[in-house]
Design a protein around this motif. Structure first.
Motif, PDB file in Angstrom:
ATOM      1  N   THR A  17      16.187  21.268  29.534  1.00 59.35           N
ATOM      2  CA  THR A  17      14.925  21.782  29.020  1.00 59.35           C
ATOM      3  C   THR A  17      15.170  22.611  27.759  1.00 59.35           C
ATOM      4  O   THR A  17      14.486  23.600  27.507  1.00 59.35           O
ATOM      5  N   LEU A  18      16.139  22.226  26.966  1.00 59.09           N
ATOM      6  CA  LEU A  18      16.314  22.874  25.675  1.00 59.09           C
ATOM      7  C   LEU A  18      14.980  22.848  24.932  1.00 59.09           C
ATOM      8  O   LEU A  18      14.318  21.805  24.878  1.00 59.09           O
ATOM      9  N   PRO A  19      14.545  23.946  24.354  1.00 55.26           N
ATOM     10  CA  PRO A  19      13.282  23.933  23.622  1.00 55.26           C
ATOM     11  C   PRO A  19      13.253  22.838  22.567  1.00 55.26           C
ATOM     12  O   PRO A  19      14.216  22.660  21.807  1.00 55.26           O
ATOM     13  N   GLY A  20      12.157  22.070  22.565  1.00 55.53           N
ATOM     14  CA  GLY A  20      11.991  20.951  21.643  1.00 55.53           C
ATOM     15  C   GLY A  20      12.127  19.592  22.285  1.00 55.53           C
ATOM     16  O   GLY A  20      11.619  18.598  21.765  1.00 55.53           O
ATOM     17  N   VAL A  21      12.799  19.509  23.459  1.00 60.84           N
ATOM     18  CA  VAL A  21      12.981  18.211  24.105  1.00 60.84           C
ATOM     19  C   VAL A  21      11.740  17.844  24.908  1.00 60.84           C
ATOM     20  O   VAL A  21      10.891  18.694  25.205  1.00 60.84           O
ATOM     21  N   ARG A  22      11.637  16.574  25.238  1.00 53.71           N
ATOM     22  CA  ARG A  22      10.584  16.138  26.161  1.00 53.71           C
ATOM     23  C   ARG A  22      10.960  16.660  27.549  1.00 53.71           C
ATOM     24  O   ARG A  22      12.093  16.531  27.993  1.00 53.71           O
TER      25      ARG A  22
END
Length: 582
Positions: free
Chosen positions: A463-468
């Motif tokens: 859930t790295l920011p920016g991923v779906r």
């Protein structure tokens, strides 16, 4: 308002789509709407679905009559299918007519029914297992099924917002709106005042040209020909040698795909442009003596372009108006639907009054890199096909011919041909970087906490920011992706069972969190009038996949922020994700 890129306010772009019918000036009307969509292809229709989902008032103007006589798009990729699932049409697309028992194989042949060089055995839609990373695998739905299906779902005037046979002939951009003149088939001119206009009007986009937006070429243009034809009985004659796609590969110039379009008797052959008659070309590509009926024969230009900017004030570009790429890999529609999913919620936020000054600008910073990477990948796929050296003995029924075919078959097998037809990372692994997404660097441990190969690819367990946001099943037929779409969602993985609105697996083990309450973030979002829903999850399997106790997901299903505890400065996070973070 956020018109940071307006360079031509108050300037008319007369003659955008040509003149209206004679005498039309006497029959005119004036209307207002929030968004005017120009172009009713798959991308314009996708944007219309998203705006409908969000309750945004819009008009869609399509110059054609809604019929598709020369279908191009055939496969709807898995990420696009996830968007269609959110909009409530995925099942209809999957049930549009493609036979569940028709092979999905890809075969390289000297001619259909001729020598076979290599085959990828991909089963059928009915028997293919569901992948671990999505609830919506790709679907076969050619454009002549897809466009009417989506149009019917939206509704045609007067029953709905879609206006067929309606051309844009003029537009004027002003600080607070866009004025557009539409002319319908009866010659009636309608001036539409819209807060925003989105050009989904194809590769030659009159909207893009009216804005003076450059679209530089990245690779040389190729002139090709598509022939759509019926060949009743061809599939029966081929039997087990049938395929979804036959790459006709022979030294005379044919080396492009012949594709089954409806799983019955409709096919499309792509070949170099030339003067030979259509039936003669088709007969060269197929060996069985079956009836052939030519339905359409068009010449087209395969271009590789990405617009220099995606926005000019209140005018935006999406789909082929913003980028054109080789169909090799099927990324064109996927990229366009991704544009619609990104732009739709941001327009809705601006129109609702809670977007920050920079939110609409993040449309370009998030989507343009996706178009560039998709273009380069599709071009690599194209070059893999066109750069192969074909022996002049390839068609010979001799030892030399047999040797040439075996060598070419090995070359095809060694070139990783499956990547053109099964590359989920190209659909899912994009990570947005923009001023509306928290910054966090990936580490060697990203996506690996408590995971093994059975958990699927790394991009579906981070859930790295920016991923779906990752897909995981919450119950029969219910995915984590079904939680997203209407508003921001804060997922909380905690040890408190039985929370109202929670997500659980019966009496599943709770996942402990680093203390604190999300109430501060809830108050901050309410203060900024940003819609937010808090969902609690007690499923340890989902918690591992989401990596942090608190994960904030945007309305388009991408992660905006995450943390081990609620943020100490919740107003800063609320401003960041709504595009007001500076």
């Amino acid at each position: 308002m956020s018109d940071s890129r307006s360079s031509s306010r108050g300037r008319s772009a007369s003659g955008v789509g040509g003149r209206g019918a004679p005498g039309a000036a006497a029959r005119s009307a004036v209307e207002e709407t929030e968004v005017l969509i120009v172009g009713g292809g798959p991308v314009g229709l996708a944007l219309a679905l998203d705006l409908t989902h969000r309750g945004v008032d819009f008009v869609l103007a399509e110059a054609g009559d809604g019929r598709v006589t020369h279908p191009r798009v055939s496969t709807v990729g898995p990420r696009a299918m996830e968007a269609f699932r959110r909009w409530g049409v995925a099942d209809a697309i999957r049930g549009a007519g493609w036979p569940a028992d028709h092979t999905l194989d890809i075969a390289w042949v000297t001619a259909v029914g001729g020598y076979e060089l290599h085959r990828l055995r991909l089963g059928t839609a009915g028997e293919r297992p569901l992948p671990s990373y999505t609830p919506e695998p790709e679907a076969i739905c050619p454009q002549h099924w897809l466009a009417p299906l989506l149009t019917a779902r939206l509704g045609v005037r007067p029953a709905g917002p879609v206006r067929l046979g309606t051309r844009l002939v003029d537009l004027v951009r002003k600080p607070d709106r866009v004025g557009a003149v539409l002319v319908d088939g009866a010659g009636v001119r309608t001036t539409v005042h819209a807060r925003y206009l989105v050009g989904c009007d194809g590769a030659s986009s009159p909207v893009r040209k009216a804005c003076g937006i450059a679209v530089p070429e990245r690779h040389r243009t190729r002139t090709l020909r598509n022939i759509v034809f019926r060949a009743p009985g061809l599939g029966a004659v081929l039997g087990p040698r049938a395929a979804l796609v036959h790459f006709v590969t022979e030294p005379g110039g044919l080396r492009y795909p012949l594709r089954a379009m409806d799983g019955r008797d409709l096919y499309r052959l792509t070949c170099p442009a030339g003067p030979a008659g259509a039936e003669r070309v088709v007969r060269r590509a197929i060996t069985p003596d079956v009836p052939v009926e030519i339905l359409s024969d068009t010449t087209w230009h395969l271009t590789h372009r990405v617009a220099s900017v995606y926005r000019d004030g209140r005018v935006f570009l999406a789909g082929d108006a913003a980028h054109t790429l080789s169909p090799s890999g099927g990324f064109g529609l996927a990229t366009g639907v991704g544009d619609a999913a990104d732009l739709g919620w941001k327009l809705a936020a601006e129109l609702a009054g809670w977007a920050g000054a920079g939110l609409l600008d993040t449309y370009e910073s998030e989507r343009r890199p996706v178009a560039v990477s998709s273009l380069e990948e599709s071009h690599r796929n194209l070059r893999r096909t066109v750069d192969r050296h074909l022996s002049p003995t390839l068609l010979d029924a001799t030892e030399d011919g047999e040797r040439a075919r075996a060598e070419l078959g090995r070359e095809i097998a060694d070139s990783d041909p499956l990547r053109e037809f099964d590359a989920p990372d190209l659909h899912f692994a994009h990570r947005y970087v923009s001023t509306a997404i928290a910054r966090e660097e990936a580490t060697a441990d990203t996506g690996s906490e408590g995971a093994d190969e059975a958990d699927g690819p790394v991009w579906n367990r981070t859930t790295l920011p920016g991923v779906r946001a990752p897909h995981a099943w919450l119950g029969p037929g219910r995915s984590t992706l079904d939680l997203y779409g209407g508003e921001f969602v804060l997922l909380c993985f905690d040890a408190g069972g039985g929370t109202r609105g929670g997500i659980g697996r019966g009496g599943g083990i709770g996942i402990g969190v680093g203390g604190g309450s999300p109430d501060g973030l809830v108050r901050a979002f309410a203060d900024r009038r940003v819609p937010l829903r808090v969902r609690r999850c007690r499923d340890p399997r989902v918690a591992r996949r989401y990596e942090r106790p608190y994960v904030l997901v945007r309305p388009d299903g991408h992660v905006a922020w995450r943390g081990a505890a609620p943020p100490p400065d919740p107003l800063r996070i609320a401003d960041l994700v709504r595009g007001a973070g500076g």
